[in-house]
Design an enzyme around this catalytic site. Structure first.
Site, mmCIF file in Angstrom:
data_model
loop_
_atom_site.group_PDB
_atom_site.id
_atom_site.type_symbol
_atom_site.label_atom_id
_atom_site.label_comp_id
_atom_site.label_asym_id
_atom_site.label_seq_id
_atom_site.Cartn_x
_atom_site.Cartn_y
_atom_site.Cartn_z
ATOM 1 N N HIS A 85 40.434 32.907 40.123
ATOM 2 C CA HIS A 85 41.086 32.352 38.937
ATOM 3 C C HIS A 85 42.586 32.228 39.181
ATOM 4 C CE1 HIS A 85 43.236 33.110 34.979
ATOM 5 N NE2 HIS A 85 42.684 31.935 34.809
ATOM 6 N N SER A 86 43.136 31.050 38.899
ATOM 7 C CA SER A 86 44.585 30.840 38.963
ATOM 8 C C SER A 86 45.126 31.188 40.356
ATOM 9 C CB SER A 86 45.266 31.659 37.866
ATOM 10 O OG SER A 86 46.598 31.267 37.664
ATOM 11 N N ARG A 87 46.025 32.163 40.472
ATOM 12 C CA ARG A 87 46.529 32.569 41.782
ATOM 13 C C ARG A 87 45.382 33.002 42.694
ATOM 14 N NH1 ARG A 87 48.238 37.529 44.183
ATOM 15 N NH2 ARG A 87 50.020 37.319 45.617
#
Length: 280
Positions: free
Chosen positions: A97-99
């Site tokens: 998720h995300s980073r």
């Protein structure tokens, strides 16, 4: 769910493990300033998989990097592979998720023989940087990492609810989701205040930012089946404007929701997409 600990590259790495031995191995990588608790809701929807959500270095219950270390996005790749080795997982699925999705993408590109499936949740690659800006970026990194540590934020929060309120100001999400992240991401000190566990250096500059050509080469190097879930109120619009071609490499699902929708009501729909995507 079981708590797991690993000692890799001189660091103690914490993780949460769901599922039974023999289930499809999945490594879950959280976003910036989050922790393994961000996968609680999704893991509950995927009971037949063996899901290991790692507190990446500097986050959650895991150790911070040593004074000589930094938090460039590729810095966690060795740690993830060493954790997988200790689990006995030669091959595995990555959910990021995300980073964590950025890290998962880079790992899938660098060691394609290890990754069977790649699932990116509202994240894929970092913003491309013009190669001409390399000296400036490196100089910013050297300047920030050589400054004395900042005292900002050392006062903590007077109670748990105040810490949750502070987390909600960083990224829109439900209070319940924020509370999960805060519970694992803070500690209560003797003065009864709550302090963040995450390393302050996570907010400092990276030594290098990757160019468009480098990021495209990374996408092209992925051999695993890949899926992207993009949230319309999260990074969905930004991801659609990237000068990177992911056609014929990613199965793309668009969903209504905020950046942390995998922690909220949309977790059920995302889990259904994942099951249809990675199940044998």
């Amino acid at each position: 769910m079981l708590d797991k600990w690993f000692h890799v590259a001189g660091l103690n790495i914490a993780a949460k493990l769901w599922g039974e031995q023999g289930g499809l191995p999945v490594i879950a990588l959280h976003g910036w300033l989050d922790n393994a608790a961000s996968f609680d809701a999704l893991a509950e929807q995927l009971p037949h998989y063996h899901i290991l959500a790692i507190d990446l270095p500097g986050h959650g219950l895991s150790d911070h990097k040593p004074p000589s270390g930094d938090y460039a996005i590729w810095g966690d790749l060795r740690c993830i592979l060493l954790v997988a080795d200790q689990m006995g997982w030669q091959n595995f699925t990555l959910i990021g998720h995300s980073r964590g999705a950025i890290i998962a993408t880079l790992l899938s590109a660098a060691r394609p023989e290890r990754v069977d499936h790649l699932v990116c949740l509202d994240g894929l690659i970092p913003p491309p940087e013009d190669e001409a800006n390399f000296p400036r970026q490196l100089g910013q990194y050297l300047h920030e990492y050589n400054k004395p540590p900042s005292k900002a934020g050392d006062r903590g929060h007077p109670d748990f609810e105040a810490a949750v309120t502070a987390r909600l100001k960083v990224t829109p999400m439900t209070e319940k989701a924020a509370a999960l992240i805060v519970e694992r991401g803070t500690f209560k000190a003797e003065n009864n205040c709550y302090y963040w566990r995450s390393d302050k250096r996570l907010k400092l500059a990276s030594p290098i930012k990757l160019s468009c050509a480098q990021l495209q080469a990374s996408i092209n190097a992925i051999s695993a089946s890949a899926m992207l879930v993009a949230a319309d109120k999260g990074m969905g619009k930004w991801l659609s404007t990237l000068p990177i071609n992911i056609e014929n490499r990613f199965e793309v699902h668009n969903i209504e929701g905020e950046h942390h929708c995998h922690m909220e009501a949309q977790a059920s729909q995302i889990a259904q997409w994942i099951k249809g995507f990675i199940s044998p």
